[in-house]
Design an enzyme around this catalytic site. Structure first.
Site, PDB file in Angstrom:
ATOM      1  N   ARG A 102      31.989  34.959  35.387  1.00 36.71           N
ATOM      2  CA  ARG A 102      31.767  35.982  34.351  1.00 36.71           C
ATOM      3  C   ARG A 102      32.674  35.635  33.180  1.00 36.71           C
ATOM      4  O   ARG A 102      33.908  35.619  33.316  1.00 36.71           O
ATOM      5  CB  ARG A 102      32.106  37.374  34.901  1.00 36.71           C
ATOM      6  CG  ARG A 102      32.225  38.417  33.809  1.00 36.71           C
ATOM      7  CD  ARG A 102      32.295  39.835  34.309  1.00 36.71           C
ATOM      8  NE  ARG A 102      30.992  40.267  34.767  1.00 36.71           N
ATOM      9  CZ  ARG A 102      30.662  41.548  34.980  1.00 36.71           C
ATOM     10  NH1 ARG A 102      31.550  42.505  34.764  1.00 36.71           N
ATOM     11  NH2 ARG A 102      29.455  41.871  35.393  1.00 36.71           N
ATOM     12  N   HIS A 129      22.633  38.472  31.605  1.00 37.01           N
ATOM     13  CA  HIS A 129      23.136  39.019  32.874  1.00 37.01           C
ATOM     14  C   HIS A 129      22.003  38.914  33.909  1.00 37.01           C
ATOM     15  O   HIS A 129      21.424  39.916  34.318  1.00 37.01           O
ATOM     16  CB  HIS A 129      23.554  40.476  32.651  1.00 37.01           C
ATOM     17  CG  HIS A 129      24.474  41.019  33.699  1.00 37.01           C
ATOM     18  ND1 HIS A 129      24.924  40.279  34.773  1.00 37.01           N
ATOM     19  CD2 HIS A 129      25.024  42.261  33.856  1.00 37.01           C
ATOM     20  CE1 HIS A 129      25.723  41.029  35.520  1.00 37.01           C
ATOM     21  NE2 HIS A 129      25.792  42.237  34.989  1.00 37.01           N
ATOM     22  N   GLN A 132      21.885  40.954  37.235  1.00 36.51           N
ATOM     23  CA  GLN A 132      21.553  42.358  37.005  1.00 36.51           C
ATOM     24  C   GLN A 132      20.043  42.542  36.914  1.00 36.51           C
ATOM     25  O   GLN A 132      19.479  43.460  37.526  1.00 36.51           O
ATOM     26  CB  GLN A 132      22.213  42.821  35.690  1.00 36.51           C
ATOM     27  CG  GLN A 132      21.958  44.265  35.350  1.00 36.51           C
ATOM     28  CD  GLN A 132      22.653  45.210  36.316  1.00 36.51           C
ATOM     29  OE1 GLN A 132      23.841  45.078  36.564  1.00 36.51           O
ATOM     30  NE2 GLN A 132      21.913  46.147  36.896  1.00 36.51           N
ATOM     31  N   ASP A 224      22.172  50.869  28.130  1.00 34.20           N
ATOM     32  CA  ASP A 224      23.438  50.206  28.466  1.00 34.20           C
ATOM     33  C   ASP A 224      24.458  50.633  27.417  1.00 34.20           C
ATOM     34  O   ASP A 224      24.109  51.234  26.388  1.00 34.20           O
ATOM     35  CB  ASP A 224      23.216  48.678  28.475  1.00 34.20           C
ATOM     36  CG  ASP A 224      24.470  47.895  28.853  1.00 34.20           C
ATOM     37  OD1 ASP A 224      25.403  48.481  29.437  1.00 34.20           O
ATOM     38  OD2 ASP A 224      24.522  46.677  28.553  1.00 34.20           O
ATOM     39  N   CYS A 264      22.647  49.655  33.889  1.00 38.11           N
ATOM     40  CA  CYS A 264      23.341  48.637  34.703  1.00 38.11           C
ATOM     41  C   CYS A 264      24.693  49.130  35.184  1.00 38.11           C
ATOM     42  O   CYS A 264      25.220  48.615  36.163  1.00 38.11           O
ATOM     43  CB  CYS A 264      23.502  47.354  33.892  1.00 38.11           C
ATOM     44  SG  CYS A 264      24.398  47.603  32.350  1.00 38.11           S
ATOM     45  N   ARG A 292      22.205  45.088  43.624  1.00 37.44           N
ATOM     46  CA  ARG A 292      22.944  43.883  43.229  1.00 37.44           C
ATOM     47  C   ARG A 292      23.288  43.087  44.475  1.00 37.44           C
ATOM     48  O   ARG A 292      23.164  41.859  44.502  1.00 37.44           O
ATOM     49  CB  ARG A 292      24.236  44.266  42.476  1.00 37.44           C
ATOM     50  CG  ARG A 292      24.038  44.885  41.102  1.00 37.44           C
ATOM     51  CD  ARG A 292      23.481  43.897  40.099  1.00 37.44           C
ATOM     52  NE  ARG A 292      24.344  42.729  39.943  1.00 37.44           N
ATOM     53  CZ  ARG A 292      25.415  42.675  39.155  1.00 37.44           C
ATOM     54  NH1 ARG A 292      25.751  43.718  38.416  1.00 37.44           N
ATOM     55  NH2 ARG A 292      26.149  41.576  39.053  1.00 37.44           N
TER      56      ARG A 292
HETATM   57  N1   CP Z   1      26.570  46.083  36.088  1.00 35.51           N
HETATM   58  C1   CP Z   1      27.643  45.306  36.247  1.00 35.51           C
HETATM   59  O1   CP Z   1      27.613  44.077  36.107  1.00 35.51           O
HETATM   60  O2   CP Z   1      28.769  45.987  36.598  1.00 35.51           O
HETATM   61  P1   CP Z   1      30.256  45.405  36.611  1.00 35.51           P
HETATM   62  O3   CP Z   1      30.633  45.104  35.191  1.00 35.51           O
HETATM   63  O4   CP Z   1      31.105  46.490  37.210  1.00 35.51           O
HETATM   64  O5   CP Z   1      30.274  44.153  37.439  1.00 35.51           O
HETATM   65  N1  NVA Z   2      26.516  44.968  28.203  1.00 32.52           N
HETATM   66  C1  NVA Z   2      27.590  45.254  29.113  1.00 32.52           C
HETATM   67  C2  NVA Z   2      27.150  45.054  30.525  1.00 32.52           C
HETATM   68  C3  NVA Z   2      28.194  45.337  31.560  1.00 32.52           C
HETATM   69  C4  NVA Z   2      27.716  45.116  32.943  1.00 32.52           C
HETATM   70  C5  NVA Z   2      28.773  44.364  28.789  1.00 32.52           C
HETATM   71  O1  NVA Z   2      28.577  43.160  28.537  1.00 32.52           O
HETATM   72  O2  NVA Z   2      29.899  44.862  28.761  1.00 32.52           O
END
Ligand code: CP
Ligand code: NVA
Length: 325
Positions: A102, A129, A132, A224, A264, A292
């Site tokens: 990530r 993502h 997701q 989101d 998400c 997930r």
């Molecule tokens: N939806 C998601 O990726 O959650 P986190 O940021 O908690 O991993």
């Molecule tokens: N769009 C959000 C998604 C988190 C899971 C971010 O990138 O922070």
């Protein structure tokens, strides 16, 4: 499937995505059938941003499949600063069997995949993502029977989650509507790709600035955060810009009577969604979160189980044999 990485939904065929969703469903309904399949294998998880769902679902997923996972934060790696992306990849490939990462810039994930001789999984970048989206469409498939033909309205920022929702929707023949304020559209090449892929699957992708148009008769209303991780300094400005795009009861009532509300998570209650909507009977956000785990177990199995282990050098085997004699 013949793929060694899970970087983007775009890298797969529609058949691959259907296959992974079916595998995820199978693993969810028969979890004990896959216990121990990744015995002795380790997943390194590099997190340059915080996480609840991604970390816990990969961690628990690896345990349930009999393997191990290793959490690596900036404090350990400091990717590109303490050590180059290349050196991190070349070190980790000697010790673990796959890497989940990530990070911010999407090209870091792509470079990691280019350098490392083990599978790389995108656990979220600023661009996409994909894990997701797999959980999202698994949830829709469970609750609506089929994804093809559904109207999926994404309302908010044309961000990473939006891109992957568009890509997977196009792969599965959904009608994805994206309602964003002017200036916050998804990337043009992402829309172009979704439109192109849709010509093969029957999917469509429609951009609008009108949240009511997107929500009207939708089967799914998705939102989101207005400011993603890394955009914290814009949060105040964005609160003003995005206010007309809040998913509240007034907006949600334009959707079908049996529409799903999806997010998400993490949610910013009172901003992109009201308590009334996220806590309503339409909301499936926790089923999405649980999925997930199942979607990623399918990805882990596909990438890690059938991949051949590098052969031990013949010389090592001979030396061992002599030693044993
Ligand atoms: N939806 C998601 O990726 O959650 P986190 O940021 O908690 O991993
Ligand atoms: N769009 C959000 C998604 C988190 C899971 C971010 O990138 O922070």
């Amino acid at each position: 499937m013949g793929r060694h990485n899970f970087l983007s939904i775009r890298d797969f065929s529609p058949e691959d995505i259907h296959y992974l969703l079916d595998l995820a469903h199978e693993m969810k309904t028969h979890p004990s059938a896959h216990t121990g399949v990744l015995k002795g294998k380790t997943l390194a998880m590099i997190f340059e941003k915080p996480s609840l769902r991604t970390r816990v679902s990969f961690d628990v997923g690896m345990q349930q499949l009999g393997g191990f996972s290793l959490y690596l934060s900036n404090a350990e790696i400091n990717l590109g600063k303490r050590e180059s992306v290349y050196d991190v990849a070349k070190n980790l490939e000697r010790m673990v069997q796959a890497i989940m990462i990530r990070t911010y810039a999407h090209d870091i994930v792509e470079r990691m995949a280019e350098y490392a001789n083990i599978p790389i999984i995108n656990g979220l970048t600023d661009y996409s993502h994909p894990c997701q989206a797999m959980a999202d469409y698994l949830t829709m498939q469970e609750l609506k029977g089929a994804v093809a033909g559904l109207k999926v309205a994404f309302i908010g920022d044309g961000n990473n989650v939006c891109h992957s929702l568009m890509f997977a929707g196009a792969q599965l023949g959904a009608h994805v509507w994206v309602a964003v304020p002017p200036g916050y559209e998804p990337r043009p090449e992402a829309v172009e790709w979704a439109l192109q892929r849709g010509t093969r699957t029957g999917g469509t992708c429609t951009l609008t600035h009108d949240p009511v148009e997107a929500a009207t008769d939708a089967d799914v209303v998705y939102t989101d955060a207005w400011a993603s991780m890394g955009q914290e300094s814009e949060a105040e400005l964005r609160r003003g810009v995005f206010a007309p795009y809040q998913v509240n009861s007034d907006l949600f009532r334009h959707a079908k009577y049996d529409a799903l509300f999806m997010h998400c998570l993490p949610a910013h209650r009172g901003e992109e969604v009201t308590d009334e909507v996220i806590d309503s009977a339409h909301s499936v956000v926790y089923q999405q979160a649980e999925n997930r785990l199942h979607a990623q177990k399918a990805i882990l199995l596909e990438l890690m189980q059938y991949r051949e282990a590098p052969e031990r050098p013949a010389v090592a085997a001979r030396e061992l044999a002599q030693f044993e004699i």
